[in-house]
Motif scaffolding. Sequence first.
Motif, short mmCIF file in Angstrom:
data_model
loop_
_atom_site.label_atom_id
_atom_site.label_comp_id
_atom_site.label_asym_id
_atom_site.label_seq_id
_atom_site.Cartn_x
_atom_site.Cartn_y
_atom_site.Cartn_z
N ARG A 4 0.83 -1.20 0.00
CA ARG A 4 0.00 0.00 0.00
C ARG A 4 0.87 1.26 0.00
O ARG A 4 1.93 1.29 0.61
CB ARG A 4 -0.89 0.05 1.24
N ILE A 6 0.20 4.91 1.47
CA ILE A 6 -0.75 5.54 2.39
C ILE A 6 -0.41 7.02 2.51
O ILE A 6 0.72 7.38 2.84
CB ILE A 6 -0.69 4.85 3.77
N THR A 8 -1.92 10.43 4.32
CA THR A 8 -2.92 10.83 5.31
C THR A 8 -2.85 12.32 5.61
O THR A 8 -1.83 12.97 5.45
CB THR A 8 -2.76 10.06 6.63
N ASP A 32 -7.64 11.34 3.26
CA ASP A 32 -6.72 10.23 3.42
C ASP A 32 -6.91 9.29 2.24
O ASP A 32 -8.05 8.98 1.88
CB ASP A 32 -6.98 9.45 4.72
N THR A 34 -5.52 5.54 0.59
CA THR A 34 -4.72 4.31 0.65
C THR A 34 -4.83 3.65 -0.72
O THR A 34 -5.94 3.30 -1.15
CB THR A 34 -5.22 3.36 1.74
N CYS A 35 -3.71 3.51 -1.39
CA CYS A 35 -3.65 2.87 -2.71
C CYS A 35 -3.03 1.49 -2.54
O CYS A 35 -1.90 1.38 -2.03
CB CYS A 35 -2.78 3.67 -3.67
N SER A 36 -3.74 0.46 -2.97
CA SER A 36 -3.20 -0.89 -2.95
C SER A 36 -2.69 -1.24 -4.34
O SER A 36 -3.41 -1.05 -5.33
CB SER A 36 -4.26 -1.90 -2.52
N TYR A 54 3.56 9.37 -5.30
CA TYR A 54 2.58 9.92 -4.37
C TYR A 54 2.40 11.42 -4.54
O TYR A 54 1.32 11.95 -4.28
CB TYR A 54 2.89 9.56 -2.91
N ARG A 97 -10.89 8.50 2.31
CA ARG A 97 -11.62 9.03 3.47
C ARG A 97 -11.63 10.55 3.36
O ARG A 97 -10.58 11.17 3.18
CB ARG A 97 -10.96 8.62 4.77
N GLU A 115 -15.92 7.17 4.33
CA GLU A 115 -14.83 6.38 3.77
C GLU A 115 -15.42 5.42 2.76
O GLU A 115 -16.44 4.78 3.02
CB GLU A 115 -14.12 5.60 4.88
N GLU A 117 -14.32 2.32 -0.21
CA GLU A 117 -13.30 1.40 -0.69
C GLU A 117 -13.75 0.92 -2.07
O GLU A 117 -14.88 0.46 -2.23
CB GLU A 117 -13.16 0.22 0.26
#
Length: 123
Positions: A4, A6, A8, A32, A34-36, A54, A97, A115, A117
């Motif tokens: 990930r 991340i 934030t 926030d 989060t990239c997987s 990023y 988020r 949030e 997903e």
Amino acid sequence: MTDRIIITDLRFFGFHGVLPEETSLGQRFRVDITCSLDLGEAGRTDQVENTVHYGQVIEVVERIVTTHRYKLIETLAETIARSLFEAFARIDSLIVRITKPEAPVQIATGLIAIEIERSRSRG
């Protein structure tokens, strides 16, 4: 997938909301992300082209939050997710988020956030 990127507590000023004062006065938003994605090749090669930069992710998010206007932060989050999938083919899934630290609600303290997903549709 356990790799990930991340990001934030990005802070932006925008004009999102349902109430007239939100769209005229604006307010601060926190984002926030989060990239997987698979970071193995980037880790082995030490080459930025094998990852998702990023700084470029932040630029996409900033542009959306600061130049668009939405009534719902849910729509803002969906737009961010869709735009990041379009911009970065390496991203497999995302968590976005959005927090409104100064949401116009009748309480003494607290944060309002949503949030989402989302996963990329492959194939």
